[in-house]
Design a protein around this motif. Structure first.
Motif, mmCIF file in Angstrom:
data_model
loop_
_atom_site.group_PDB
_atom_site.id
_atom_site.type_symbol
_atom_site.label_atom_id
_atom_site.label_comp_id
_atom_site.label_asym_id
_atom_site.label_seq_id
_atom_site.Cartn_x
_atom_site.Cartn_y
_atom_site.Cartn_z
ATOM 1 N N LYS A 135 9.718 -8.685 -0.601
ATOM 2 C CA LYS A 135 11.243 -9.744 -0.872
ATOM 3 C C LYS A 135 11.994 -10.664 -1.229
ATOM 4 O O LYS A 135 12.494 -12.055 -1.430
ATOM 5 C CB LYS A 135 12.615 -8.542 -0.630
ATOM 6 C CG LYS A 135 12.262 -6.980 -1.311
ATOM 7 C CD LYS A 135 11.680 -7.220 -3.321
ATOM 8 C CE LYS A 135 11.570 -6.006 -4.100
ATOM 9 N NZ LYS A 135 10.633 -5.050 -3.931
ATOM 10 N N ASP A 136 11.449 -10.790 1.080
ATOM 11 C CA ASP A 136 11.652 -11.849 1.114
ATOM 12 C C ASP A 136 11.271 -13.115 2.272
ATOM 13 O O ASP A 136 10.687 -13.505 2.282
ATOM 14 C CB ASP A 136 12.952 -11.137 2.512
ATOM 15 C CG ASP A 136 13.271 -12.659 3.213
ATOM 16 O OD1 ASP A 136 13.892 -13.672 2.452
ATOM 17 O OD2 ASP A 136 13.349 -12.930 4.422
ATOM 18 N N ARG A 137 9.742 -12.011 3.313
ATOM 19 C CA ARG A 137 8.845 -12.515 3.760
ATOM 20 C C ARG A 137 7.444 -11.355 3.662
ATOM 21 O O ARG A 137 7.677 -10.716 3.348
ATOM 22 C CB ARG A 137 9.085 -13.045 5.149
ATOM 23 C CG ARG A 137 9.291 -11.696 5.608
ATOM 24 C CD ARG A 137 9.333 -11.732 7.257
ATOM 25 N NE ARG A 137 9.976 -11.534 8.274
ATOM 26 C CZ ARG A 137 11.434 -10.543 8.433
ATOM 27 N NH1 ARG A 137 12.076 -11.444 8.263
ATOM 28 N NH2 ARG A 137 11.037 -9.797 9.488
ATOM 29 N N LEU A 138 6.033 -12.152 3.822
ATOM 30 C CA LEU A 138 5.361 -12.104 3.421
ATOM 31 C C LEU A 138 3.958 -12.352 4.436
ATOM 32 O O LEU A 138 4.240 -13.733 4.618
ATOM 33 C CB LEU A 138 4.537 -11.587 2.019
ATOM 34 C CG LEU A 138 3.313 -11.127 2.507
ATOM 35 C CD1 LEU A 138 2.693 -9.376 2.543
ATOM 36 C CD2 LEU A 138 2.804 -11.028 1.403
ATOM 37 N N ILE A 139 3.503 -11.689 6.144
ATOM 38 C CA ILE A 139 2.632 -12.495 6.565
ATOM 39 C C ILE A 139 1.371 -11.435 6.303
ATOM 40 O O ILE A 139 1.536 -9.757 7.219
ATOM 41 C CB ILE A 139 3.100 -12.599 8.033
ATOM 42 C CG1 ILE A 139 4.830 -13.208 8.336
ATOM 43 C CG2 ILE A 139 2.101 -13.072 8.968
ATOM 44 C CD1 ILE A 139 5.235 -13.076 9.994
ATOM 45 N N LEU A 140 0.235 -13.003 6.146
ATOM 46 C CA LEU A 140 -1.461 -11.648 6.511
ATOM 47 C C LEU A 140 -1.440 -12.822 6.614
ATOM 48 O O LEU A 140 -1.930 -13.312 7.373
ATOM 49 C CB LEU A 140 -1.764 -12.141 5.096
ATOM 50 C CG LEU A 140 -1.049 -11.561 3.528
ATOM 51 C CD1 LEU A 140 -1.426 -11.499 2.493
ATOM 52 C CD2 LEU A 140 -0.730 -10.073 3.817
ATOM 53 N N ILE A 141 -2.377 -11.924 8.039
ATOM 54 C CA ILE A 141 -3.099 -12.480 9.510
ATOM 55 C C ILE A 141 -4.584 -11.964 9.142
ATOM 56 O O ILE A 141 -4.507 -10.685 9.839
ATOM 57 C CB ILE A 141 -2.650 -11.761 10.627
ATOM 58 C CG1 ILE A 141 -1.241 -12.420 10.688
ATOM 59 C CG2 ILE A 141 -2.957 -12.568 11.796
ATOM 60 C CD1 ILE A 141 -0.713 -12.745 12.466
ATOM 61 N N SER A 142 -5.824 -12.874 8.667
ATOM 62 C CA SER A 142 -7.012 -11.799 8.824
ATOM 63 C C SER A 142 -8.074 -13.328 9.372
ATOM 64 O O SER A 142 -7.841 -13.983 8.354
ATOM 65 C CB SER A 142 -7.181 -11.185 7.334
ATOM 66 O OG SER A 142 -8.580 -11.302 7.686
ATOM 67 N N PRO A 143 -8.517 -12.983 10.503
ATOM 68 C CA PRO A 143 -9.718 -14.009 10.534
ATOM 69 C C PRO A 143 -10.827 -13.953 9.688
ATOM 70 O O PRO A 143 -11.172 -15.520 9.680
ATOM 71 C CB PRO A 143 -11.124 -13.197 11.167
ATOM 72 C CG PRO A 143 -9.924 -11.568 12.144
ATOM 73 C CD PRO A 143 -8.847 -11.500 11.433
ATOM 74 N N PHE A 144 -10.841 -12.938 8.709
ATOM 75 C CA PHE A 144 -11.962 -13.258 7.445
ATOM 76 C C PHE A 144 -11.020 -13.625 6.553
ATOM 77 O O PHE A 144 -10.299 -12.368 5.722
ATOM 78 C CB PHE A 144 -13.123 -12.522 7.540
ATOM 79 C CG PHE A 144 -14.242 -12.606 8.431
ATOM 80 C CD1 PHE A 144 -15.133 -13.584 7.997
ATOM 81 C CD2 PHE A 144 -14.046 -12.442 9.719
ATOM 82 C CE1 PHE A 144 -16.181 -14.082 9.268
ATOM 83 C CE2 PHE A 144 -14.905 -12.307 10.351
ATOM 84 C CZ PHE A 144 -16.360 -13.136 10.325
ATOM 85 N N LEU A 145 -11.366 -14.132 5.668
ATOM 86 C CA LEU A 145 -10.599 -14.363 4.013
ATOM 87 C C LEU A 145 -11.174 -14.631 2.977
ATOM 88 O O LEU A 145 -12.042 -16.130 2.637
ATOM 89 C CB LEU A 145 -9.602 -15.839 4.702
ATOM 90 C CG LEU A 145 -7.725 -15.257 3.295
ATOM 91 C CD1 LEU A 145 -7.089 -14.493 3.216
ATOM 92 C CD2 LEU A 145 -7.012 -17.290 3.456
#
Length: 232
Positions: A22-32
């Motif tokens: 609803k406010d923030r989203l963080i996606l951390i992934s070496p491969f995308l």
């Protein structure tokens, strides 16, 4: 307490995590490399103007992936050298996992992870969030949320904002004004300093008259500088 996730559960709760942001989203992934369902969910977050940060560590994005990312105004991407962590967070939930945000991994690999709820494991969630913020700080933002196109302008790499002491990048101006970068972008569009066309924001004549500058460098790509006293 934290919940163990197998491969299918990780995929399910990852989609739920993105959907419920609803406010923030963080996606951390070496491969995308995103599957269609994840893209659909992120496009919906963009329509809702949710601030999304994506950090990746392998510079192997396909042209169609780059074009898709550029079309999302409220999604910012960063490159982090030597990234190996895989972690996904919204304001209430985080997943720490072996799963890359990569379509092949989601379909073919055997993965595992843990689901953490902020309401149940506040300390663990907060420590994970702080580490995610650290990774964002040490990464290089590849595309500041404003994406500008002005083919006739080419600025040499040595001409950076350090050579314009009275001007700020969009993100720094937003920070000075106490705004999130997407909020400032919206104000710049409404005030006529940017013109959205085909998913991109173009610099306008009004921007140039106010002292706005288009810049382009091999490392950071296209970005804008604004007078530090600009109040759109």
């Amino acid at each position: 307490m934290a919940k163990f996730l197998n491969t299918s559960a990780t995929n399910y709760f990852l989609e739920e995590l993105i959907k419920n942001a609803k406010d923030r989203l963080i996606l951390i992934s070496p491969f995308l490399r995103l599957n269609d369902k994840i893209k659909e969910l992120l496009e919906d977050k963009n329509r809702l103007k949710i601030d999304v940060r994506v950090v990746y560590g392998k510079n192997e994005l396909q042209p169609e992936e780059i074009k898709w990312l550029k079309d999302l105004t409220y999604l910012r991407t960063s490159f982090c050298k030597n990234l190996h962590a895989k972690c996904y967070l919204n304001e209430e939930t985080c997943i720490i996992t072996s799963l890359n945000l990569y379509e092949f991994s989601q379909v073919n690999n055997n993965e595992m992870g843990v689901l953490v709820q902020r309401s149940e494991d506040t300390q663990l969630y907060n420590e994970t969030y702080e580490e995610a913020q650290r990774i964002i700080r040490i990464s290089d933002e590849i595309r500041i949320s404003v994406e500008t196109v002005e083919k006739e302008v080419e600025i040499s790499p040595q001409n950076s904002d350090e050579s314009s002491p009275n001007k700020l990048t969009t993100s720094k101006l937003a920070q000075k004004l106490g705004l999130k970068t997407p909020e400032l972008l919206e104000k710049l569009i409404q005030a006529g300093y940017l013109e959205p066309r085909d998913g991109l924001n173009f610099i306008t004549q009004k921007s140039k008259q106010a002292g706005g500058e288009f810049r382009k460098s091999p490392k950071y790509g296209s970005y804008l500088l604004w007078p530090e006293d600009l109040h759109p």
